[in-house]
Design a protein around this motif. Structure first.
Motif, mmCIF file in Angstrom:
data_model
loop_
_atom_site.group_PDB
_atom_site.id
_atom_site.type_symbol
_atom_site.label_atom_id
_atom_site.label_comp_id
_atom_site.label_asym_id
_atom_site.label_seq_id
_atom_site.Cartn_x
_atom_site.Cartn_y
_atom_site.Cartn_z
ATOM 1 N N ALA A 1 0.815 -1.212 0.000
ATOM 2 C CA ALA A 1 0.000 0.000 0.000
ATOM 3 C C ALA A 1 0.850 1.264 0.000
ATOM 4 N N ASP A 2 2.006 1.230 0.663
ATOM 5 C CA ASP A 2 2.805 2.445 0.803
ATOM 6 C C ASP A 2 4.205 2.318 0.222
ATOM 7 N N ARG A 3 4.520 1.215 -0.421
ATOM 8 C CA ARG A 3 5.867 0.997 -0.933
ATOM 9 C C ARG A 3 5.859 -0.141 -1.938
ATOM 10 N N ARG A 4 7.004 -0.350 -2.561
ATOM 11 C CA ARG A 4 7.129 -1.506 -3.446
ATOM 12 C C ARG A 4 8.524 -2.084 -3.291
ATOM 13 N N TYR A 5 8.641 -3.375 -3.569
ATOM 14 C CA TYR A 5 9.922 -4.073 -3.553
ATOM 15 C C TYR A 5 10.161 -4.606 -4.965
ATOM 16 N N ASP A 6 11.169 -4.062 -5.620
ATOM 17 C CA ASP A 6 11.372 -4.320 -7.039
ATOM 18 C C ASP A 6 12.012 -5.671 -7.298
ATOM 19 N N MET A 7 11.650 -6.243 -8.431
ATOM 20 C CA MET A 7 12.285 -7.460 -8.888
ATOM 21 C C MET A 7 13.687 -7.168 -9.425
ATOM 22 N N LEU A 8 13.866 -5.960 -9.976
ATOM 23 C CA LEU A 8 15.142 -5.534 -10.541
ATOM 24 C C LEU A 8 15.547 -4.206 -9.909
ATOM 25 N N PRO A 9 16.837 -3.883 -9.898
ATOM 26 C CA PRO A 9 17.274 -2.602 -9.327
ATOM 27 C C PRO A 9 16.589 -1.419 -10.000
ATOM 28 N N SER A 10 16.498 -0.320 -9.278
ATOM 29 C CA SER A 10 15.740 0.835 -9.757
ATOM 30 C C SER A 10 16.320 1.452 -11.026
ATOM 31 N N VAL A 11 17.629 1.288 -11.274
ATOM 32 C CA VAL A 11 18.193 1.833 -12.509
ATOM 33 C C VAL A 11 17.557 1.174 -13.731
ATOM 34 N N LEU A 12 17.022 -0.036 -13.548
ATOM 35 C CA LEU A 12 16.258 -0.686 -14.618
ATOM 36 C C LEU A 12 14.766 -0.454 -14.432
ATOM 37 N N SER A 13 14.227 -0.841 -13.285
ATOM 38 C CA SER A 13 12.771 -0.841 -13.106
ATOM 39 C C SER A 13 12.162 0.551 -13.199
ATOM 40 N N ALA A 14 12.870 1.576 -12.711
ATOM 41 C CA ALA A 14 12.313 2.929 -12.708
ATOM 42 C C ALA A 14 13.006 3.853 -13.695
#
Length: 961
Positions: A501-514
């Motif tokens: 609800a207040d966060r996410r845990y990425d499957m890939l590092p943020s340099v890729l996912s975001a």
């Protein structure tokens, strides 16, 4: 297994190329029992040079179940841990056949020791091997048999080789203490609480003959001590004449099986079959009023054996000081209560009960003897304080078996760089290999507001021949993730991104996912695309193209803005960043281009949807609640998602893409294609749906033959295949991303874990929103509710404003029933309840009566039922049998901002206060807690059991809400 060519010294490695370090003083090989009982210690990163034998891993799979086996697999895949798997049973010199009369346990230990000896010689007798075991006979027999191969107990290994690893040694002592106490109790106990489980070979033969039935145990969380059901599995579901689940009534019949276990069941005689309970909760009687028909008996059985255990880590709460004292003479041996209602209490040994009574703690089950009422377990680690936000989030993650450790340095070193000083650019080689759409296609995305990971974009344009071209473009992750790289292995383990609800845990590092794998507006990105040529009038597909592309998304739209443009409300362009710096002429031209594209996409989606609807596709709508946060990630409000047509437009394009990708996979890899299966449901799942329809005066024929005839005009009999998706009604279906994302085998239970954790985190914030409000005086605690199911002692109610569902009792614990006077306000009086198929009537002793019908609107008071051991829950109380009307219409228009400001003040303040209190009070447990935490259903088949899947009419205009 030859030496690795890059290393002159003998180095052990597994088939996926993972290497053991060559700078250790020895390699350690754990016996099967050590792997089973001490896996959490073997997970310590300080322990290096571990070789897991195939024999030991298979023992874990069979004895400890899927979840424990998956933890072991993840440990082996994790590049941060210096350990490998050796397939000793497939190595000619290591394999040993089981001797006649030899027990399975002795053969496993002998096989592992034999492989350890081979490994020592394979390393040219230069790397000592330490085999750790709990088998005293094996230590005596093998301890000095082979020079260079040492066989010792695991405790001695930790004490002598790792004296500084205090946490591991203490955990080992705790496990040993628990085991000794269990053995002493077993010797002292003369009576059995449960019958013994039948041997595995007897169970397998019985299942094959049809005497026993195999299935997965599902405990009813609302009546966990009484009701569980076994869902048929494997051959049992095909060969049995049963068309429903099997009821397991009572703990005795469950015979030490735990929710999720794969069990073998023996059916009871039909005269002993029982019906489902219709009361709201476990503490409520199921007494029926005169004239009310009992629940229809269903197949009922008892568990005779467990085929596969589903034991995992469980979050528990220690008893209070008073409860510890009441448990008896031995205060070091206590019963802890699992957070999950479906799990029985667990008995553990500890001297820290008083220190841990205010914390959520992780324990692991070790055994459940037939002489014990409860399973035995041991302490693993502390998560956090009860009702603390971070502790509760950590609880949700553990309960769903989600691991969210930070990405390692080795994994991050594989990532591309994209900084202001060193910006990422499209390479000339890729420009030659890929189709470049940057100048020829208007590409844009439509996502929720604030979305950072833009997975997909759309495009539509008119071709030279007048036909249309529709495109769906997905970020090309595989360009950045090499097969079997560290990040690839980590992504396989995580399998998905977890959105709470207040966060996410990425499957890939943020340099890729975001960033580089997020199709943001105005930047170049690599994509994998599927594009169709459509007839300009009929929209029928003429051609399809698949391939890698380069795109530059022109707009990053949010759903509400796209809908406004579709509806012709162009003032919304002020909220679209890409329009802000344009002159008037350019602005108008680009606006017309974008509006045409959105409109054309919607027309195409309507056509595709109508085509599927005509074949009988199901419309599965639900109420989705979103926690709204401000720029600082503070909680703003609980917002029910409003359905928009652009939601359907995007969804339809994705369904079309997934369908055509599945066709391509099927054509290219007919024997390897992994496609979604969505078969027709059992008829029992439609029972409440039929009742609801009947209550509103219409009839639904849910028989399979009828549905098939409606969908296919009676022409298609080959309906149920792996390639058929029942609800979408398309021949083949697969997630588009799996065409190119060769890093994931998306297992169903992981997808369920992601959805379930999101749902639980939303429920957590719902409770946080209401917990500090006085339900008797706070206007926002009163809301309109819709009755969606009738029970013997109350009703289930849905609150559209907050997306809340829950039980509302019509009979309280004192035996009083609800009464509504002339002013429609409710009060409790002596009386009785009478339940009918689609209504329930409350009659007082003085003759007053009130009837609640299915789908009635009522006024409900919302409060929070606090629980120390479990999650807090929403409590609903009917205060009027009339729909809720706000006293002032203007108040409703002001309510959203009022809710936002109150939520920020109250919830954020309480969280901060709890965290401050923790910083002051927590010293002993803080280190473990901080290490773990990271700061920042059922569908139509049981439609009325899961109200989020129920499509309800918007009643706001009728009732002023």
């Amino acid at each position: 297994a030859p030496c690795h060519p890059k290393h002159p010294d003998p180095v052990s490695y597994s088939l996926d190329g993972k290497l053991l370090s060559s700078d250790v003083t020895h390699y350690v090989i754990p016996d099967w029992k050590v792997v089973q009982d001490y896996l959490e210690i073997l997970e310590f990163p300080e322990l290096k040079g571990i070789i897991f034998m195939q024999t030991a891993c298979q023992a874990v799979q069979h004895q400890r179940g899927r979840r424990q086996y998956n933890k072991l697999r993840n440990l082996l895949k994790d590049a941060r841990h210096d350990c490998i798997l050796f397939a000793n049973e497939f190595q000619q010199c290591c394999y040993l056949p089981r001797e006649r009369g030899e027990s399975m346990e002795k053969w496993q230990t002998r096989s592992i020791y034999n492989a350890a000896v081979w490994y020592y010689h394979h390393c040219q007798d230069r790397m000592p091997i330490v085999m750790v075991t709990e088998d005293e006979e094996a230590i005596q027999q093998y301890g000095s048999e082979t020079e260079g191969v040492f066989v010792i107990s695991f405790k001695n290994y930790l004490d002598n080789f790792w004296p500084d690893l205090k946490a591991a040694r203490e955990l080992c002592d705790s496990i040993l203490q628990s085991r000794r106490e269990r053995e002493n109790e077993s010797q002292e106990s003369h009576g059995k609480e449960y019958p013994e489980h039948l041997p595995l070979e007897v169970l397998e033969a019985g299942i094959k003959s049809g005497r026993y039935i195999q299935g997965i145990l599902n405990v009813n969380k609302h009546r966990a001590q009484i009701e569980a059901f076994v869902r048929l599995q494997g051959a049992s579901s095909k060969d049995s004449d049963l068309v429903s689940d099997i009821l397991i009534h009572g703990m005795k019949a469950r015979n030490r099986s735990i929710h999720g276990d794969v069990v073998a069941v023996e059916l009871l005689p039909k005269n002993e079959w029982k019906g489902r309970t219709a009361a709201l909760s476990e503490n409520d009687s199921d007494d029926r009023a005169p004239g009310e028909s009992p629940s229809e008996p269903m197949p009922t059985g008892r568990v005779v054996g467990i085929l596969q255990k589903n034991w995992r880590d469980y979050v528990v709460t220690f008893p209070s000081k008073e409860e510890v004292q009441s448990q008896g003479k031995n205060a070091q041996k206590i019963l802890v209560t699992p957070w999950d209602y479906r799990i029985p209490k667990i008995r553990i040994s500890t001297q820290q009960a008083e220190a841990l009574q205010d914390f959520r703690v992780v324990v692991r089950i070790d055994s459940w003897e037939s002489t014990s009422v409860y399973p035995n377990g041991h302490f693993v680690r502390v998560l956090g304080r009860i009702r603390d936000l971070e502790g509760e989030i950590a609880t949700i993650l553990v309960e769903n078996s989600i691991s969210v450790v930070p990405f390692s340095e080795a994994q991050m070193c594989e990532m591309p760089v994209n900084t202001p000083e060193n910006p990422w650019k499209v390479s000339p080689e890729e420009e030659q290999e890929r189709k470049d759409l940057r100048k020829s296609h208007l590409v844009f995305s439509i996502d929720p507001k604030g979305c950072e990971d833009v997975d997909d974009t759309l495009s539509v344009r008119t071709l030279h021949n007048g036909d249309l071209e529709l495109g769906v473009h997905i970020a090309d992750v595989t360009h950045f993730v090499a097969p079997n790289s560290y990040i690839d292995i980590e992504a396989r383990t995580r399998a998905t991104t977890y959105y709470l609800a207040d966060r996410r845990y990425d499957m890939l590092p943020s340099v890729l996912s975001a960033d580089l794998c997020s199709l943001l507006g105005g930047v170049d990105r690599y994509a994998v695309s599927i594009m169709w040529e459509l007839d300009k009038t009929s929209y029928e597909i003429k051609k399809v193209w698949y391939g890698r592309t380069i795109i530059r998304s022109a707009y990053k739209l949010f759903y509400e803005a796209a809908q406004e443009l579709l509806d012709g409300n162009f003032s919304i362009v002020d909220d679209i960043p890409e329009f802000r710096d344009l002159d008037e002429k350019s602005r108008q031209a680009k606006l017309e281009e974008l509006v045409w594209a959105i409109g054309k996409l919607t027309d195409i989606a309507r056509h595709v949807r109508a085509k599927r609807d005509g074949c009988g596709a199901l419309e599965l709508e639900g109420v989705e609640v979103r926690v709204q946060l401000d720029e600082k990630k503070n909680i703003h409000d609980l917002i029910p998602k409003q359905p928009l047509e652009v939601h359907e437009t995007v969804a339809e394009c994705m369904i079309l893409a997934n369908h055509w990708v599945a066709k391509k996979i099927w054509e290219s890899f007919p024997h390897q294609a992994l496609l979604r299966q969505h078969p027709p449901p059992h008829q029992e799942f439609f029972s409440e749906l039929r009742e609801c329809a009947k209550a509103k005066g219409f009839f639904i024929d849910t028989r399979y033959s009828s549905l098939r005839g409606q969908r296919n005009g009676g022409a298609c009999c080959a309906f149920l295949y792996l390639t058929r998706h029942f609800s979408l009604f398309i021949d083949m279906y697969r997630d588009f991303k799996q065409l190119y994302l060769g890093i994931i085998l998306f297992l169903g239970f992981l997808g369920f874990a992601a959805q379930h954790s999101q749902k639980q985190s939303t429920e957590l914030f719902q409770c946080m929103y209401f917990k500090d409000k006085d339900p008797d005086t706070e206007e926002r605690c009163i809301s309109d509710g819709v009755i969606y199911s009738i029970r013997t002692n109350g009703v289930l109610v849905f609150i559209p404003r907050f997306g809340i569902k829950g039980a509302a009792y019509l009979k309280n614990k004192d035996g009083l029933v609800i009464s509504c006077g002339p002013d429609s306000r409710s009060e409790w009086k002596p009386g009785s309840l009478q339940r009918f198929q689609n209504k329930i009537t409350s009659t007082t002793t003085d003759g007053e009566s009130v009837t609640f019908h299915l789908f009635d609107h009522v006024t409900v008071r919302i409060s929070v039922q606090a629980s120390r051991c479990h999650s807090d829950t929403i409590r609903l109380e009917i205060i009027s049998n009339k729909p809720y009307k706000l006293p002032n219409t203007e108040l409703f228009h002001q309510s959203s901002p009022l809710l936002k400001s109150e939520l920020v003040k109250e919830v954020t303040k309480s969280v901060e206060e709890a965290q401050l209190a923790q910083e002051v009070k927590v010293n002993v447990i803080q280190e473990e807690y901080q290490e773990y935490c990271q700061t920042k259903g059922r569908s139509l088949y049981a439609l009325l059991e899961e109200i989020k899947d129920l499509a309800l009419l918007d009643v706001s205009n009728n009732y002023g809400i």
